[in-house]
Enzyme design. Structure first.
Site, PDB file in Angstrom:
ATOM      1  N   GLY A  12      28.372  40.835  22.718  1.00 47.68           N
ATOM      2  CA  GLY A  12      28.424  40.222  24.040  1.00 47.68           C
ATOM      3  C   GLY A  12      27.725  41.134  25.031  1.00 47.68           C
ATOM      4  O   GLY A  12      28.040  41.159  26.227  1.00 47.68           O
ATOM      5  N   ASP A  16      28.671  39.629  31.394  1.00 49.13           N
ATOM      6  CA  ASP A  16      29.151  40.221  32.628  1.00 49.13           C
ATOM      7  C   ASP A  16      30.023  41.453  32.402  1.00 49.13           C
ATOM      8  O   ASP A  16      29.832  42.494  33.023  1.00 49.13           O
ATOM      9  CB  ASP A  16      30.014  39.150  33.314  1.00 49.13           C
ATOM     10  CG  ASP A  16      29.681  39.047  34.771  1.00 49.13           C
ATOM     11  OD1 ASP A  16      28.485  39.149  35.098  1.00 49.13           O
ATOM     12  OD2 ASP A  16      30.631  38.886  35.565  1.00 49.13           O
ATOM     13  N   LYS A  19      27.923  44.500  31.208  1.00 50.40           N
ATOM     14  CA  LYS A  19      27.105  45.223  32.195  1.00 50.40           C
ATOM     15  C   LYS A  19      27.952  45.863  33.291  1.00 50.40           C
ATOM     16  O   LYS A  19      27.674  46.965  33.727  1.00 50.40           O
ATOM     17  CB  LYS A  19      26.002  44.320  32.757  1.00 50.40           C
ATOM     18  CG  LYS A  19      26.403  43.387  33.838  1.00 50.40           C
ATOM     19  CD  LYS A  19      25.205  42.686  34.466  1.00 50.40           C
ATOM     20  CE  LYS A  19      25.744  41.636  35.397  1.00 50.40           C
ATOM     21  NZ  LYS A  19      24.972  40.451  35.535  1.00 50.40           N
ATOM     22  N   HIS A 237      49.386  41.920  32.193  1.00 46.30           N
ATOM     23  CA  HIS A 237      49.498  43.186  32.925  1.00 46.30           C
ATOM     24  C   HIS A 237      50.909  43.423  33.487  1.00 46.30           C
ATOM     25  O   HIS A 237      51.494  44.486  33.303  1.00 46.30           O
ATOM     26  CB  HIS A 237      48.501  43.246  34.082  1.00 46.30           C
ATOM     27  CG  HIS A 237      47.072  42.994  33.681  1.00 46.30           C
ATOM     28  ND1 HIS A 237      46.575  43.354  32.459  1.00 46.30           N
ATOM     29  CD2 HIS A 237      46.032  42.425  34.360  1.00 46.30           C
ATOM     30  CE1 HIS A 237      45.280  43.014  32.394  1.00 46.30           C
ATOM     31  NE2 HIS A 237      44.932  42.441  33.530  1.00 46.30           N
ATOM     32  N   LYS A 334      45.767  36.151  44.118  1.00 49.59           N
ATOM     33  CA  LYS A 334      44.389  36.406  44.542  1.00 49.59           C
ATOM     34  C   LYS A 334      44.231  35.947  45.981  1.00 49.59           C
ATOM     35  O   LYS A 334      45.045  35.176  46.483  1.00 49.59           O
ATOM     36  CB  LYS A 334      43.419  35.604  43.661  1.00 49.59           C
ATOM     37  CG  LYS A 334      43.344  36.166  42.262  1.00 49.59           C
ATOM     38  CD  LYS A 334      42.068  35.763  41.558  1.00 49.59           C
ATOM     39  CE  LYS A 334      41.986  36.406  40.198  1.00 49.59           C
ATOM     40  NZ  LYS A 334      41.330  37.695  40.146  1.00 49.59           N
TER      41      LYS A 334
HETATM   42  C1  BG6 Z   1      41.790  41.261  34.961  1.00 47.94           C
HETATM   43  C2  BG6 Z   1      41.856  39.879  35.513  1.00 47.94           C
HETATM   44  O1  BG6 Z   1      42.467  41.338  33.751  1.00 47.94           O
HETATM   45  O2  BG6 Z   1      42.367  42.167  35.879  1.00 47.94           O
HETATM   46  C3  BG6 Z   1      41.158  39.804  36.847  1.00 47.94           C
HETATM   47  O3  BG6 Z   1      41.247  38.972  34.598  1.00 47.94           O
HETATM   48  C4  BG6 Z   1      41.687  40.855  37.786  1.00 47.94           C
HETATM   49  O4  BG6 Z   1      41.300  38.514  37.416  1.00 47.94           O
HETATM   50  C5  BG6 Z   1      41.699  42.216  37.112  1.00 47.94           C
HETATM   51  O5  BG6 Z   1      40.847  40.882  38.919  1.00 47.94           O
HETATM   52  C6  BG6 Z   1      42.366  43.279  37.972  1.00 47.94           C
HETATM   53  O6  BG6 Z   1      42.110  44.538  37.441  1.00 47.94           O
HETATM   54  P1  BG6 Z   1      42.133  45.836  38.365  1.00 47.94           P
HETATM   55  O7  BG6 Z   1      42.008  46.965  37.401  1.00 47.94           O
HETATM   56  O8  BG6 Z   1      40.993  45.715  39.313  1.00 47.94           O
HETATM   57  O9  BG6 Z   1      43.450  45.818  39.062  1.00 47.94           O
END
Ligand code: BG6
Length: 481
Positions: A12, A16, A19, A237, A334
């Site tokens: 891949g 995105d 990169k 998370h 978000k």
């Molecule tokens: C990703 C999500 O797993 O975690 C994103 O798919 C989110 O939508 C991102 O923006 C947040 O990660 P971090 O490390 O910037 O808090």
């Protein structure tokens, strides 16, 4: 073993994630001499392009400081790119030949990073298994979410992987497990006697685990709309953080002992009930500029009648002796007013109050980002002649306490862990299964009943309804969160 050559294969490589995140990460690891000396990198994807084109595209995401230019050239000299399909074995045989060219000595290891869309995931893994397994060393495979969209699809994927690789070869990334303050949870809890006796239902009123982001989908609406906020951040998370906050002490620090305890505590959690969830979706801000003025449904890649949540608040209950009755509130959104991820452990009010109700609750705050910190909110006498109460903090802010130390990026740490074969900060199959067991029923209900998310303004604190939910969970405000 770092004495032997390694090849890191990025599937891949034209995408995105590659990169923006993976090329920069492997460059920093290479730059800091953290990888085995003879590491080579092979990018693979469908797009026909040269390695210089890959370099050109990822350039703006890679920091090169003065004096590092030569090293940067060397890094790209250690890189190759190969175009091929994801589904044809013959292309993987070509890839295998390419990797083999680097493998001169008696031992050589391979790490595959799958930065590919979920639709080709099965093809890619089958072909790696059939055509690209290392014969002179280990083969490890790093995979990223989405690990399915519900319990059934996730189990199908798990069974597929189990048929191809051993669990020790599979590294499921949840990059929150690579964050400094998430890793510090184990030491905070188990290397300090002070917290141990109060880490329970007798002393803790409620726990808030929260993720806020100040931007919307930013063109990722296509991916996002299929998954939504619960699957994107909460089911993985935030639940991972919850399991580290709530688990019992592991027998040892061995990765499997730790993950055994994480699974155990998850098993005590009931699937989320309808009355324990609030979902929201952002609408445009009439006073906003550019992106901020836009609502979720204004994103052209999002269907006009989408009911996908961009915000969710859920109450989880752990039915064990330590936690029964203590709400664990997961909140993620978000397009909110700030970027912040933190854990707030709110202690109960002091019984037998002698301060006329003026004493606020103690709160242990673990700020994951931005600016790693751990602080304990407590009451003191305000210094001076008067005998007044004041809310104050015992404050451990990393930037002032550890001035000399840079906190490593989560991806750097986790990818290095794969080289060293450390699975502690990766998600085990049974953890994933429990996570889907907890979340699948509510996801199904929300979708089947077409529950409309409540609106909140882009850039605001989130839906006003959330405050009543927090109050219901006995979480008291003492700031702006
Ligand atoms: C990703 C999500 O797993 O975690 C994103 O798919 C989110 O939508 C991102 O923006 C947040 O990660 P971090 O490390 O910037 O808090």
């Amino acid at each position: 073993d770092f004495r032997f050559p390694h090849t890191f294969i990025l599937l891949g490589a034209s995408g995105d994630l590659a990169k923006k995140k993976i090329y920069p990460t492997i460059w920093y690891l290479y730059r800091d001499n953290l990888l085995p000396e003879n590491t080579k990198f092979v990018g693979y994807a469908r797009t026909k392009q040269t390695i210089s084109e890959v370099r050109e595209k990822s350039k703006k995401y890679m920091k090169v400081r003065a004096g590092e230019e030569r090293k940067f050239e060397q890094f790209w000299e250690a890189n190759e790119y190969l175009a091929g399909s994801y589904d044809k074995r013959i292309d993987y045989e070509m890839l295998n030949q390419q990797i083999s060219k680097f493998e001169k000595g008696p031992v050589a290891n391979r790490i595959f990073y799958l930065a590919v869309p979920p639709t080709v995931f099965e093809d890619v893994t089958v072909n790696i298994r059939n055509a690209c397994i290392a014969i002179k060393g280990y083969t490890r495979v790093i995979i990223e979410k989405p690990f399915g969209r519900d319990d059934v699809s996730s189990e199908k994927l798990s069974n597929h992987l189990i048929g191809l690789f051993k669990e020790e070869q599979i590294y499921r990334i949840d990059h929150y497990l690579g964050k400094e303050m998430v890793q510090n949870l184990l030491t905070t809890r188990f290397a300090n006697q002070i917290f141990n006796p109060s880490w329970n239902r007798e002393n803790i009123a409620s726990i808030l685990i929260s993720f806020k982001e100040p931007f919307g989908t930013e063109g990722r609406g296509g991916y996002f709309d299929d998954f939504g906020m619960i699957r994107d951040v909460m089911q993985n998370h935030l639940l991972q953080i919850l399991s580290l906050v709530a688990m019992e002490k592991p027998v040892t620090l061995n990765p499997n002992d730790i993950r055994d305890e994480k699974v155990k505590v998850l098993r005590h959690i009931q699937p989320i009930a309808m009355e324990d969830i609030l979902v929201g979706q952002y609408v445009g801000n009439p006073d906003g500029q550019g992106e901020d003025a836009l609502g979720y449904l204004d994103d052209p890649t999002v269907p006009k009648d989408s009911i996908t949540p961009t915000y969710a608040l859920a109450g989880l209950w752990i039915n064990n002796a330590r936690w029964q009755g203590v709400p664990f509130i997961l909140r993620s959104g978000k397009a909110l007013n700030e970027r912040k991820a933190e854990v707030r452990i709110q202690f109960k009010d002091v019984p037998g109050d002698i301060f006329d109700g003026k004493a606020k609750r103690n709160e242990l705050v673990i700020r994951v980002q931005p600016g790693e910190a751990l602080y304990l909110k407590m009451m003191g006498k305000s210094p001076g002649m008067k005998f007044d109460l004041v809310e104050t903090e015992l404050d451990l802010t990393y930037s002032t306490r550890y001035r000399e130390t840079d906190v490593p990026d989560a991806y750097e740490r986790l990818i290095l862990d794969v080289f060293t074969g450390t699975q502690m900060h990766f998600v085990r199959n049974d953890e994933l299964k429990e996570a889907w067991r907890i979340f699948t029923p509510i996801l199904k209900q929300l979708e089947e009943q077409r529950v409309k998310p409540v609106p909140y303004v882009h850039g605001s604190r989130g839906p006003p309804e959330a405050d009543a939910m927090l109050a219901k969970y006995n979480f008291k405000y003492s700031g702006s969160y």
